[in-house]
Design a protein around this motif. Structure first.
Motif, PDB file in Angstrom:
ATOM      1  N   HIS A  39     134.483 103.172  49.074  1.00 61.48           N
ATOM      2  CA  HIS A  39     133.259 103.595  48.696  1.00 61.48           C
ATOM      3  C   HIS A  39     133.141 104.760  47.680  1.00 61.48           C
ATOM      4  CE1 HIS A  39     132.137 101.256  52.318  1.00 61.48           C
ATOM      5  NE2 HIS A  39     131.081 100.944  51.748  1.00 61.48           N
ATOM      6  N   PHE A  40     134.231 105.627  48.079  1.00 66.63           N
ATOM      7  CA  PHE A  40     134.286 106.888  47.393  1.00 66.63           C
ATOM      8  C   PHE A  40     135.597 107.182  47.035  1.00 66.63           C
ATOM      9  CE2 PHE A  40     130.479 107.157  50.219  1.00 66.63           C
ATOM     10  CZ  PHE A  40     129.383 107.767  49.302  1.00 66.63           C
ATOM     11  N   ILE A  41     136.084 107.725  45.980  1.00 61.39           N
ATOM     12  CA  ILE A  41     137.322 108.482  45.681  1.00 61.39           C
ATOM     13  C   ILE A  41     137.115 109.593  45.171  1.00 61.39           C
ATOM     14  CG2 ILE A  41     139.331 108.326  44.110  1.00 61.39           C
ATOM     15  CD1 ILE A  41     139.138 105.396  43.942  1.00 61.39           C
ATOM     16  N   ILE A  42     138.095 110.620  45.548  1.00 59.98           N
ATOM     17  CA  ILE A  42     138.031 112.167  45.402  1.00 59.98           C
ATOM     18  C   ILE A  42     139.053 112.515  44.537  1.00 59.98           C
ATOM     19  CG2 ILE A  42     137.912 114.435  46.337  1.00 59.98           C
ATOM     20  CD1 ILE A  42     136.927 113.025  48.948  1.00 59.98           C
ATOM     21  N   VAL A  49     133.637 110.332  43.119  1.00 62.30           N
ATOM     22  CA  VAL A  49     133.215 109.331  42.599  1.00 62.30           C
ATOM     23  C   VAL A  49     132.799 108.335  43.562  1.00 62.30           C
ATOM     24  CG1 VAL A  49     133.776 107.719  40.940  1.00 62.30           C
ATOM     25  CG2 VAL A  49     134.612 109.983  40.689  1.00 62.30           C
ATOM     26  N   GLN A  50     131.556 107.897  43.258  1.00 62.95           N
ATOM     27  CA  GLN A  50     130.987 106.604  44.374  1.00 62.95           C
ATOM     28  C   GLN A  50     131.217 105.496  43.435  1.00 62.95           C
ATOM     29  OE1 GLN A  50     126.991 107.203  45.824  1.00 62.95           O
ATOM     30  NE2 GLN A  50     127.449 105.473  47.133  1.00 62.95           N
ATOM     31  N   LEU A  51     131.965 104.393  44.183  1.00 66.61           N
ATOM     32  CA  LEU A  51     132.276 103.115  43.495  1.00 66.61           C
ATOM     33  C   LEU A  51     131.311 102.189  44.211  1.00 66.61           C
ATOM     34  CD1 LEU A  51     136.195 103.242  43.831  1.00 66.61           C
ATOM     35  CD2 LEU A  51     134.797 103.862  41.811  1.00 66.61           C
ATOM     36  N   ILE A  71     136.644 106.128  52.540  1.00 63.75           N
ATOM     37  CA  ILE A  71     136.577 107.425  51.638  1.00 63.75           C
ATOM     38  C   ILE A  71     138.254 107.460  51.226  1.00 63.75           C
ATOM     39  CG2 ILE A  71     136.287 109.691  51.306  1.00 63.75           C
ATOM     40  CD1 ILE A  71     134.033 109.611  53.017  1.00 63.75           C
ATOM     41  N   CYS A  72     138.592 107.748  49.853  1.00 61.49           N
ATOM     42  CA  CYS A  72     139.925 107.827  49.613  1.00 61.49           C
ATOM     43  C   CYS A  72     140.005 109.331  48.548  1.00 61.49           C
ATOM     44  CB  CYS A  72     140.223 106.795  48.731  1.00 61.49           C
ATOM     45  SG  CYS A  72     141.948 106.472  48.057  1.00 61.49           S
ATOM     46  N   TYR A  73     141.177 109.782  48.836  1.00 63.75           N
ATOM     47  CA  TYR A  73     141.623 110.925  48.017  1.00 63.75           C
ATOM     48  C   TYR A  73     142.901 110.307  47.127  1.00 63.75           C
ATOM     49  CZ  TYR A  73     145.307 112.662  50.772  1.00 63.75           C
ATOM     50  OH  TYR A  73     146.934 112.417  51.230  1.00 63.75           O
TER      51      TYR A  73
END
Length: 136
Positions: A39-42, A49-51, A71-73
């Protein structure tokens, strides 16, 4: 709204300089996914960034995604692809803020790493997210 049981922390297992566009291309062209993995990448600079809308299902943990926020970094491995917690201070701050927001929306959801699911044989997110965020 979906019944969210877990908020899952991931790493991209790529260099922190990897572009989100290249990750999206990989999901579509190599994995054949119609939806993003997270849903999100940091990003390394802390930009979130919301995907995907959190009401939609992403592809973060096989067979379990209908009840997850993923959620991913960017990062999680060294130059030799060995798992390492290489989150930047900005990523740590943004991840903490985002997890706090998600926990307020889904107070009963458990925060944990991808690796904490039964049958998952990976180091993702390359640190103990369950312990680090136990007090959220």
């Amino acid at each position: 709204m979906r019944n969210i049981t877990h908020i899952v922390v991931h790493c991209s297992a790529t260099p922190q300089t990897t572009t989100i566009e290249s990750i999206k291309s990989y999901w579509k062209n190599v994995r054949g996914w119609k939806s993003p993995g997270y849903h999100f990448i940091i990003k390394a600079n802390g930009e979130v960034v919301q995907l995907l809308d959190i009401g939609s299902v992403s592809n973060g943990v096989g067979g379990r995604n209908s009840t997850l926020i993923n959620i991913c970094y960017l990062g999680g491995v060294n130059a030799s692809k060995v798992p390492i917690d290489n989150r930047t201070p900005q990523q740590k701050a943004s991840l903490l803020t985002l997890l706090g927001e998600m926990k307020r929306k889904f107070p009963r959801a458990i925060i944990q790493g991808h690796r904490d699911f039964p049958g998952v044989a990976k180091a993702c997110p390359s640190f103990n997210a369950k312990a680090e965020y136990a007090n959220l």
